[in-house]
Design an enzyme around this catalytic site. Structure first.
Site, PDB file in Angstrom:
ATOM      1  N   PHE A  44       0.840  -1.197   0.000  1.00 19.22           N
ATOM      2  CA  PHE A  44       0.000   0.000   0.000  1.00 19.22           C
ATOM      3  C   PHE A  44       0.880   1.254   0.000  1.00 19.22           C
ATOM      4  O   PHE A  44       1.936   1.273   0.639  1.00 19.22           O
ATOM      5  CB  PHE A  44      -0.924  -0.005   1.221  1.00 19.22           C
ATOM      6  N   ASP A  93       0.990  -5.466   8.185  1.00 22.82           N
ATOM      7  CA  ASP A  93      -0.143  -4.589   7.911  1.00 22.82           C
ATOM      8  C   ASP A  93      -1.378  -5.484   7.766  1.00 22.82           C
ATOM      9  O   ASP A  93      -1.475  -6.262   6.815  1.00 22.82           O
ATOM     10  CB  ASP A  93       0.121  -3.798   6.628  1.00 22.82           C
ATOM     11  N   TYR A 144     -11.843   0.881  10.089  1.00 18.85           N
ATOM     12  CA  TYR A 144     -12.987   1.406   9.336  1.00 18.85           C
ATOM     13  C   TYR A 144     -13.381   0.532   8.155  1.00 18.85           C
ATOM     14  O   TYR A 144     -14.315   0.859   7.431  1.00 18.85           O
ATOM     15  CB  TYR A 144     -12.734   2.844   8.857  1.00 18.85           C
ATOM     16  N   LYS A 145     -12.676  -0.577   7.959  1.00 19.71           N
ATOM     17  CA  LYS A 145     -13.037  -1.497   6.880  1.00 19.71           C
ATOM     18  C   LYS A 145     -13.987  -2.556   7.440  1.00 19.71           C
ATOM     19  O   LYS A 145     -15.170  -2.306   7.657  1.00 19.71           O
ATOM     20  CB  LYS A 145     -11.779  -2.113   6.271  1.00 19.71           C
ATOM     21  N   ARG A 182     -12.253  -3.135  -7.939  1.00 16.62           N
ATOM     22  CA  ARG A 182     -12.238  -4.021  -6.770  1.00 16.62           C
ATOM     23  C   ARG A 182     -13.660  -4.305  -6.283  1.00 16.62           C
ATOM     24  O   ARG A 182     -14.464  -3.392  -6.105  1.00 16.62           O
ATOM     25  CB  ARG A 182     -11.445  -3.414  -5.617  1.00 16.62           C
TER      26      ARG A 182
END
Length: 421
Positions: A141, A218, A243-244, A392
């Site tokens: 990322f 991560d 928050y995912k 995605r």
């Protein structure tokens, strides 16, 4: 019913399959726990921002009136000071396989990653001045890559880059070739943000340790979707966002894991009052607290922690093994629909086809996908786009149904046809 139209027959078969899968889904009742699940909107972006639990709406309102409005500053003494540790331990127990006292809610993902990578690098360099390299793959990322580049320059180190297949991720042979006597720290993503590749975390951790390196994991795209066994797999350090799949809300704070064996030897670089041994002494010198408190810096973001409590309740109730089974079933169905409906249009799957190597999202590739994503958003079909040419499909196991998945993928097919002319 019979038909001679093969497209119509395929549609009917897929609809029947989606309906049957939803009817047999042991987690189907959890879908109603989320705001918006009753609408026709198709949400394919739960791997970027999860839907809010309905219970969180009530919790936030109650907090504003009763705790914040009613207790005011007394709330810190009554519960707020301990909330980062209580929720951290819940995440440790239910989501990432960590014993108590090793996980805490802290700052943003970026800040926590900086703290861990910098602390690990400094400790390794102090123990062995030859260890000057931070190892990371080129498709990690952007935040992870940018941080590593900055820390290497800041601390007089260098980055060792691993080239990877964009439709996969870091495999054991690639890591073995990259680590050695000069490796200080390895930073890896458990689930690749672009492809959804699920890394063999236990094996990769062992490879890094055999080279004398520390590993920072991560967990942003795996926490709450893929079972993690931090203690069992020998993790040193890890960070994950909330928050995912943990549905903490926009910008909710991240969590940090530090194995107990490292807590007294790592010096985190952002020395704030909340990480001091005596928070309210306000003394002239900084002395780090024992345990996980030493990895905090500023005042805990209490409001940002509230919503994730309700998702943790759901995860506790459902269990991560069942959540993973649903995730695999959803992504398998998405790949199958893609092969039957989208592949004839030139769309390819840019994610691992083996479910054992795939996390909770699937990336579809086609030259028109940037425009397709914009078109879909206008029609309340919400995926996201990642270069090169990747759309995605993020499928949150607790809030996504098979029927919703089919509806969304059929809309993708229509948009590809429209954009391809």
């Amino acid at each position: 019913m019979t038909t001679t139209d093969p497209d119509l027959a395929l549609t009917i078969d897929l609809e029947r399959e989606a309906s049957a899968l939803d009817a047999a889904d042991p987690l189907r009742r959890y879908r109603d726990a989320f705001v918006g699940s009753e609408t026709s909107l198709v949400y394919f972006d739960g791997n970027s921002l999860g839907r809010p639990p309905r219970a969180s709406v009530e919790r936030l309102a109650r907090f504003a009136t009763e705790e914040w409005g009613g207790r005011l500053i007394r709330g810190w003494d009554e519960s707020w000071m301990q909330l980062p540790f209580e929720l951290g331990d819940r995440i440790g127990r239910s989501v990432i396989g960590a014993a108590p006292g090793q996980t805490v809610i802290g700052d943003s993902t970026t800040v926590l990653l900086y703290k861990l990578v910098r602390a690990a690098f400094d400790a390794q360099r102090a123990a062995d001045p030859a260890r000057v390299e931070i190892v990371i793959d080129r498709d990690n990322f952007p935040t992870d890559r940018y941080l590593v580049d900055g820390i290497a320059r800041e601390r007089g180190g260098r980055v060792r880059w691993i080239d990877v297949d964009l439709a996969a991720g870091v495999r054991p042979d690639a890591l073995r070739a990259a680590v050695g006597p000069q490796t200080a720290v390895v930073i890896l993503s458990h689930v690749a943000y672009r492809s959804g590749y699920l890394a063999d975390a236990a094996t990769l951790t062992a490879i890094a340790h055999d080279a004398g390196a520390l590993v920072v994991w991560d967990l942003c795209h795996s926490a709450g979707s893929v079972p993690v066994r931090s203690d069992e797999w020998g993790f040193d350090l890890a960070v994950g966002c909330t928050y995912k799949y943990l549905n903490g809300g926009p910008g909710s704070p991240a969590f940090v894991y530090v194995a107990a064996r490292h807590q007294e030897t790592l010096a985190q670089p952002i020395q704030g009052w909340m990480g001091a041994a005596d928070v309210f002494a306000m003394g002239p010198d900084y002395r780090p607290a024992e345990g996980m408190r030493r990895f905090l810096s500023g005042t805990p973001p209490i409001v940002g922690m509230l919503a994730m409590e309700d998702t943790l309740d759901l995860i506790d109730d459902a269990g991560m093994p069942a959540i993973r089974r649903k995730s695999v079933a959803l992504t398998e169905f998405a790949v199958r629909v893609t092969d039957e409906v989208l592949a004839p249009l030139g769309v390819t799957v840019a994610s691992p086809r083996d479910a054992a190597e795939r996390g909770g999202h699937v990336t579809l590739s086609h030259p028109t996908m940037r425009a397709v994503t914009a078109r879909l958003w206008e029609g309340d079909i919400i995926p996201d786009y990642r270069d090169p040419h990747g759309l995605r499909i993020g499928l949150s196991p607790l809030s996504t149904s098979f029927a919703e998945t089919l509806t969304g993928l059929r809309a993708v097919a229509e948009a590809v046809r429209a954009e391809a002319g």
